[in-house]
Design a protein around this motif. Structure first.
Motif, mmCIF file in Angstrom:
data_model
loop_
_atom_site.group_PDB
_atom_site.id
_atom_site.type_symbol
_atom_site.label_atom_id
_atom_site.label_comp_id
_atom_site.label_asym_id
_atom_site.label_seq_id
_atom_site.Cartn_x
_atom_site.Cartn_y
_atom_site.Cartn_z
ATOM 1 N N THR A 129 -7.166 -5.145 6.705
ATOM 2 C CA THR A 129 -6.431 -5.666 5.486
ATOM 3 C C THR A 129 -7.208 -4.841 4.243
ATOM 4 O O THR A 129 -6.890 -4.799 3.145
ATOM 5 C CB THR A 129 -6.886 -7.067 5.004
ATOM 6 O OG1 THR A 129 -8.159 -7.416 5.317
ATOM 7 C CG2 THR A 129 -5.904 -7.878 6.232
ATOM 8 N N VAL A 130 -8.431 -4.223 4.387
ATOM 9 C CA VAL A 130 -9.341 -3.680 3.550
ATOM 10 C C VAL A 130 -9.476 -2.146 3.588
ATOM 11 O O VAL A 130 -8.976 -1.419 2.858
ATOM 12 C CB VAL A 130 -10.489 -4.322 3.293
ATOM 13 C CG1 VAL A 130 -11.616 -3.603 2.270
ATOM 14 C CG2 VAL A 130 -10.480 -5.830 2.779
ATOM 15 N N ARG A 135 -8.100 3.686 3.097
ATOM 16 C CA ARG A 135 -8.070 4.949 3.726
ATOM 17 C C ARG A 135 -6.614 5.673 3.384
ATOM 18 O O ARG A 135 -6.698 6.788 3.210
ATOM 19 C CB ARG A 135 -8.309 4.717 5.104
ATOM 20 C CG ARG A 135 -7.954 6.001 5.948
ATOM 21 C CD ARG A 135 -7.985 5.956 7.452
ATOM 22 N NE ARG A 135 -7.381 7.035 8.212
ATOM 23 C CZ ARG A 135 -6.302 7.320 8.416
ATOM 24 N NH1 ARG A 135 -5.083 6.819 7.885
ATOM 25 N NH2 ARG A 135 -6.094 8.365 9.072
ATOM 26 N N LYS A 136 -5.513 4.859 3.925
ATOM 27 C CA LYS A 136 -4.263 5.499 3.432
ATOM 28 C C LYS A 136 -4.118 5.988 2.084
ATOM 29 O O LYS A 136 -3.558 7.003 1.771
ATOM 30 C CB LYS A 136 -3.270 4.517 3.921
ATOM 31 C CG LYS A 136 -1.991 4.959 3.606
ATOM 32 C CD LYS A 136 -0.774 3.921 4.386
ATOM 33 C CE LYS A 136 0.520 4.545 4.376
ATOM 34 N NZ LYS A 136 1.497 3.601 4.748
ATOM 35 N N LYS A 137 -4.465 4.993 0.996
ATOM 36 C CA LYS A 137 -4.241 5.465 -0.380
ATOM 37 C C LYS A 137 -4.768 6.709 -0.814
ATOM 38 O O LYS A 137 -4.295 7.434 -1.468
ATOM 39 C CB LYS A 137 -4.671 4.287 -1.174
ATOM 40 C CG LYS A 137 -4.717 4.471 -2.695
ATOM 41 C CD LYS A 137 -5.219 3.198 -3.297
ATOM 42 C CE LYS A 137 -5.039 3.425 -5.015
ATOM 43 N NZ LYS A 137 -5.594 2.371 -5.698
ATOM 44 N N LEU A 142 -5.811 12.824 -1.751
ATOM 45 C CA LEU A 142 -6.488 13.905 -1.237
ATOM 46 C C LEU A 142 -5.463 14.979 -0.796
ATOM 47 O O LEU A 142 -5.421 16.274 -1.052
ATOM 48 C CB LEU A 142 -7.551 13.749 -0.197
ATOM 49 C CG LEU A 142 -8.528 13.026 -0.760
ATOM 50 C CD1 LEU A 142 -9.716 12.538 0.485
ATOM 51 C CD2 LEU A 142 -9.545 13.628 -1.854
ATOM 52 N N SER A 143 -4.565 14.292 0.174
ATOM 53 C CA SER A 143 -3.446 15.421 0.688
ATOM 54 C C SER A 143 -2.563 15.953 -0.466
ATOM 55 O O SER A 143 -2.429 17.123 -0.496
ATOM 56 C CB SER A 143 -2.676 14.840 1.702
ATOM 57 O OG SER A 143 -3.248 14.153 2.841
ATOM 58 N N LYS A 144 -2.223 15.218 -1.654
ATOM 59 C CA LYS A 144 -1.541 15.921 -2.609
ATOM 60 C C LYS A 144 -2.258 16.906 -3.176
ATOM 61 O O LYS A 144 -1.521 18.026 -3.658
ATOM 62 C CB LYS A 144 -1.240 14.643 -3.456
ATOM 63 C CG LYS A 144 -0.117 15.103 -4.697
ATOM 64 C CD LYS A 144 0.160 14.023 -5.503
ATOM 65 C CE LYS A 144 0.798 14.170 -6.714
ATOM 66 N NZ LYS A 144 1.340 12.825 -7.613
ATOM 67 N N ASP A 184 -3.033 11.114 11.019
ATOM 68 C CA ASP A 184 -1.810 11.317 10.263
ATOM 69 C C ASP A 184 -1.793 11.819 8.892
ATOM 70 O O ASP A 184 -0.872 11.868 8.343
ATOM 71 C CB ASP A 184 -1.293 9.519 10.205
ATOM 72 C CG ASP A 184 -2.583 8.742 9.676
ATOM 73 O OD1 ASP A 184 -3.627 9.155 10.036
ATOM 74 O OD2 ASP A 184 -2.446 7.780 8.967
ATOM 75 N N PHE A 185 -2.820 12.467 8.756
ATOM 76 C CA PHE A 185 -2.925 13.377 7.417
ATOM 77 C C PHE A 185 -3.739 14.378 7.802
ATOM 78 O O PHE A 185 -5.155 14.905 7.776
ATOM 79 C CB PHE A 185 -4.045 12.478 6.618
ATOM 80 C CG PHE A 185 -3.571 11.259 5.725
ATOM 81 C CD1 PHE A 185 -2.632 11.226 4.706
ATOM 82 C CD2 PHE A 185 -3.649 10.161 6.329
ATOM 83 C CE1 PHE A 185 -1.696 10.201 4.362
ATOM 84 C CE2 PHE A 185 -3.107 8.973 5.781
ATOM 85 C CZ PHE A 185 -2.056 8.916 4.624
#
Length: 213
Positions: A129-130, A135-137, A142-144, A184-185
């Motif tokens: 939940t945290v 991490r995903k956000k 960072l990827s962008k 996934d990244f």
């Protein structure tokens, strides 16, 4: 020649980014390390010698500078890890603020995972939940940035102190959650690998003390 003394616990924590930059720049500094037991023991006056009663603290020719972000930003500007232009310097600071946002969002999980006293909660549930949403956000952000980067780092001119902030924290998190980096990244995975293999940083990473847990 400027004399630097970095005061912190015998751990990586909030001082490691600054240590990284000194080693990368080949600039001598005194790495003053304290055991937590000595810091908190009855009768110790060490806290009283620090401006805010906490560490890290950087001494520059005897002048003590507190707060990890202020120290990292100061050293980055002194040693060339803060960007090459005023706009890049602003972006480096913006990424450092983004990093602090990430720390704040994952804090409820970290308080449990790192064993802070007086905390309650289920680590596994807080991961879902945290930690995972944070991490995903931030990995998306960072990827962008990395997709547009000319250097492979957050700034087009090359590695900066904010890169090291994300790298060091991610390295520590992998020690607590082995699957944290994931697959996934891929751009982020390559990014952290690039930092770890940076020729000016790698020799220190290979010889530094093992991170206490």
């Amino acid at each position: 020649m400027t004399k630097y003394r970095l005061h912190y616990f015998n751990a990586r924590g909030y001082a490691e980014v600054t240590r990284d930059m000194f080693h990368m720049a080949g600039v001598h500094f005194e790495d003053v390390r304290y055991e937590l037991e000595d810091w908190i023991k009855e009768g110790s006056t060490t806290k009283e010698t620090m401006p805010f009663g906490q560490m890290p603290v950087l001494e520059v020719d005897g002048e003590k500078i507190p707060q990890s972000a202020a120290i990292a930003r100061f050293v980055a500007n002194e040693l060339g890890f803060a960007g090459k232009s005023p706009v890049e310097k602003a972006w480096a600071d913006a990424f450092a603020d983004l990093y602090k946002d990430f720390l704040n969002e994952m804090k409820p999980w970290a308080m449990i995972a790192f064993g802070y006293p007086g905390q309650s909660g289920d680590r596994g549930e807080l991961k879902k939940t945290v930690l995972d949403p944070a991490r995903k956000k931030y990995f998306k952000l960072l990827s962008k940035t990395l997709e547009k980067s000319k250097s492979g780092f957050l700034l087009d001119s090359g590695i900066c102190y904010a890169d090291l902030m994300f790298f060091e924290t991610t390295t520590s998190l992998i020690g607590f959650e082995s699957g944290f980096l994931g697959t996934d990244f891929p751009a982020v995975t390559e990014y952290f690998k690039r930092i770890g293999e940076h020729p000016k940083l790698k020799p220190y990473l290979e010889t530094r003390p093992v991170q206490p847990k």
